[in-house]
Scaffold this motif. Structure first.
Motif, mmCIF file in Angstrom:
data_model
loop_
_atom_site.group_PDB
_atom_site.id
_atom_site.type_symbol
_atom_site.label_atom_id
_atom_site.label_comp_id
_atom_site.label_asym_id
_atom_site.label_seq_id
_atom_site.Cartn_x
_atom_site.Cartn_y
_atom_site.Cartn_z
ATOM 1 N N THR A 28 0.801 -1.229 0.000
ATOM 2 C CA THR A 28 0.000 0.000 0.000
ATOM 3 C C THR A 28 0.833 1.278 0.000
ATOM 4 O O THR A 28 0.291 2.362 -0.170
ATOM 5 C CB THR A 28 -0.946 0.031 1.221
ATOM 6 N N LEU A 29 2.152 1.154 0.183
ATOM 7 C CA LEU A 29 3.016 2.330 0.196
ATOM 8 C C LEU A 29 3.511 2.653 -1.205
ATOM 9 O O LEU A 29 3.635 1.771 -2.047
ATOM 10 C CB LEU A 29 4.223 2.101 1.106
ATOM 11 N N THR A 30 3.826 3.926 -1.444
ATOM 12 C CA THR A 30 4.442 4.324 -2.712
ATOM 13 C C THR A 30 5.946 4.038 -2.636
ATOM 14 O O THR A 30 6.467 3.707 -1.566
ATOM 15 C CB THR A 30 4.239 5.829 -2.984
ATOM 16 N N VAL A 31 6.620 4.205 -3.744
ATOM 17 C CA VAL A 31 8.072 4.004 -3.783
ATOM 18 C C VAL A 31 8.753 4.944 -2.787
ATOM 19 O O VAL A 31 9.582 4.517 -1.978
ATOM 20 C CB VAL A 31 8.615 4.233 -5.217
ATOM 21 N N THR A 71 4.028 5.926 -7.305
ATOM 22 C CA THR A 71 3.254 4.719 -7.607
ATOM 23 C C THR A 71 3.284 3.786 -6.414
ATOM 24 O O THR A 71 4.328 3.586 -5.800
ATOM 25 C CB THR A 71 3.858 3.990 -8.837
ATOM 26 N N ARG A 72 2.120 3.223 -6.093
ATOM 27 C CA ARG A 72 2.059 2.246 -5.008
ATOM 28 C C ARG A 72 2.780 0.969 -5.436
ATOM 29 O O ARG A 72 2.799 0.625 -6.605
ATOM 30 C CB ARG A 72 0.620 1.922 -4.645
ATOM 31 N N ARG A 79 -3.099 -3.011 -8.321
ATOM 32 C CA ARG A 79 -2.120 -2.810 -9.383
ATOM 33 C C ARG A 79 -1.067 -1.802 -8.916
ATOM 34 O O ARG A 79 -1.362 -0.838 -8.239
ATOM 35 C CB ARG A 79 -2.831 -2.291 -10.622
ATOM 36 N N GLY A 80 0.172 -2.040 -9.309
ATOM 37 C CA GLY A 80 1.250 -1.154 -8.888
ATOM 38 C C GLY A 80 2.469 -1.302 -9.770
ATOM 39 O O GLY A 80 2.372 -1.316 -10.986
ATOM 40 N N LEU A 81 3.612 -1.457 -9.136
ATOM 41 C CA LEU A 81 4.884 -1.547 -9.845
ATOM 42 C C LEU A 81 4.999 -2.846 -10.640
ATOM 43 O O LEU A 81 4.403 -3.854 -10.282
ATOM 44 C CB LEU A 81 6.043 -1.490 -8.846
ATOM 45 N N GLY A 83 7.356 -6.084 -12.033
ATOM 46 C CA GLY A 83 8.295 -6.952 -11.328
ATOM 47 C C GLY A 83 9.695 -6.371 -11.279
ATOM 48 O O GLY A 83 10.374 -6.441 -10.264
ATOM 49 N N GLY A 84 10.132 -5.771 -12.392
ATOM 50 C CA GLY A 84 11.455 -5.163 -12.437
ATOM 51 C C GLY A 84 11.569 -3.964 -11.525
ATOM 52 O O GLY A 84 12.595 -3.750 -10.877
ATOM 53 N N GLU A 85 10.504 -3.157 -11.470
ATOM 54 C CA GLU A 85 10.507 -1.988 -10.581
ATOM 55 C C GLU A 85 10.533 -2.424 -9.113
ATOM 56 O O GLU A 85 11.226 -1.814 -8.292
ATOM 57 C CB GLU A 85 9.294 -1.111 -10.870
ATOM 58 N N LYS A 86 9.801 -3.489 -8.782
ATOM 59 C CA LYS A 86 9.830 -3.999 -7.404
ATOM 60 C C LYS A 86 11.227 -4.484 -7.043
ATOM 61 O O LYS A 86 11.712 -4.260 -5.938
ATOM 62 C CB LYS A 86 8.821 -5.134 -7.232
ATOM 63 N N ARG A 87 11.855 -5.153 -7.993
ATOM 64 C CA ARG A 87 13.202 -5.664 -7.752
ATOM 65 C C ARG A 87 14.178 -4.509 -7.503
ATOM 66 O O ARG A 87 14.993 -4.533 -6.588
ATOM 67 C CB ARG A 87 13.652 -6.503 -8.956
ATOM 68 N N ARG A 88 14.085 -3.467 -8.336
ATOM 69 C CA ARG A 88 14.954 -2.300 -8.172
ATOM 70 C C ARG A 88 14.663 -1.576 -6.873
ATOM 71 O O ARG A 88 15.574 -1.047 -6.230
ATOM 72 C CB ARG A 88 14.818 -1.366 -9.373
#
Length: 136
Positions: A28-31, A71-72, A79-81, A83-88
């Motif tokens: 639920t948090l943004t980057v 972005t959450r 819906r959010g990031l 997979g690559g964005e989550k990894r980064r």
């Protein structure tokens, strides 16, 4: 086969970071919120909020997350990031403390082709320019 091993003894206070293969993030948090939350938990309590924000923004730039700062994280229900964005983002969390040594469990899993290519170029540059040894 002649295998040679060398061991380097590191000082007790040597900083290190470990990024797991599975991203454990609050959906639920943004980057930015995720990194600030992590900064409050990891960085010294004497560090000012301004200094923490600077460190967070530096990590965002380093990991190329500028386009998804608000972005959450998202998950199966929201819906959010990507997979690559989550990894980064997981890697960015660990860069906050500016460790001397990184352990990445499957560092390229979840990264898209472009990011993977940039990652390999970065590793090659580091290995060429650094006096330190890059191990995989």
């Amino acid at each position: 086969h002649n295998l040679k091993f060398s061991f380097t003894y590191l000082p007790f206070n040597f900083s290190k970071a470990y990024v797991t293969q599975d991203d454990s993030l609050i959906t639920t948090l943004t980057v930015f919120e995720t990194l600030m939350y992590s900064a409050y938990l990891q960085l010294p309590s004497g560090m000012s909020k301004f200094q923490m924000q600077n460190r967070v923004h530096h990590s965002i730039r380093e990991m190329g997350l500028q386009g998804c700062v608000d972005t959450r994280v998202g998950g199966w229900h929201v819906r959010g990031l990507s997979g690559g964005e989550k990894r980064r983002l997981s890697i960015a969390i660990e860069t906050l403390r500016q460790p001397s040594l990184f352990f990445l469990d499957e560092p390229t899993s979840g990264l898209d082709r472009c990011i993977f290519f940039n990652f390999t170029i970065l590793c090659q540059l580091y290995d060429t320019l650094s006096k330190e040894e890059l191990l995989f």
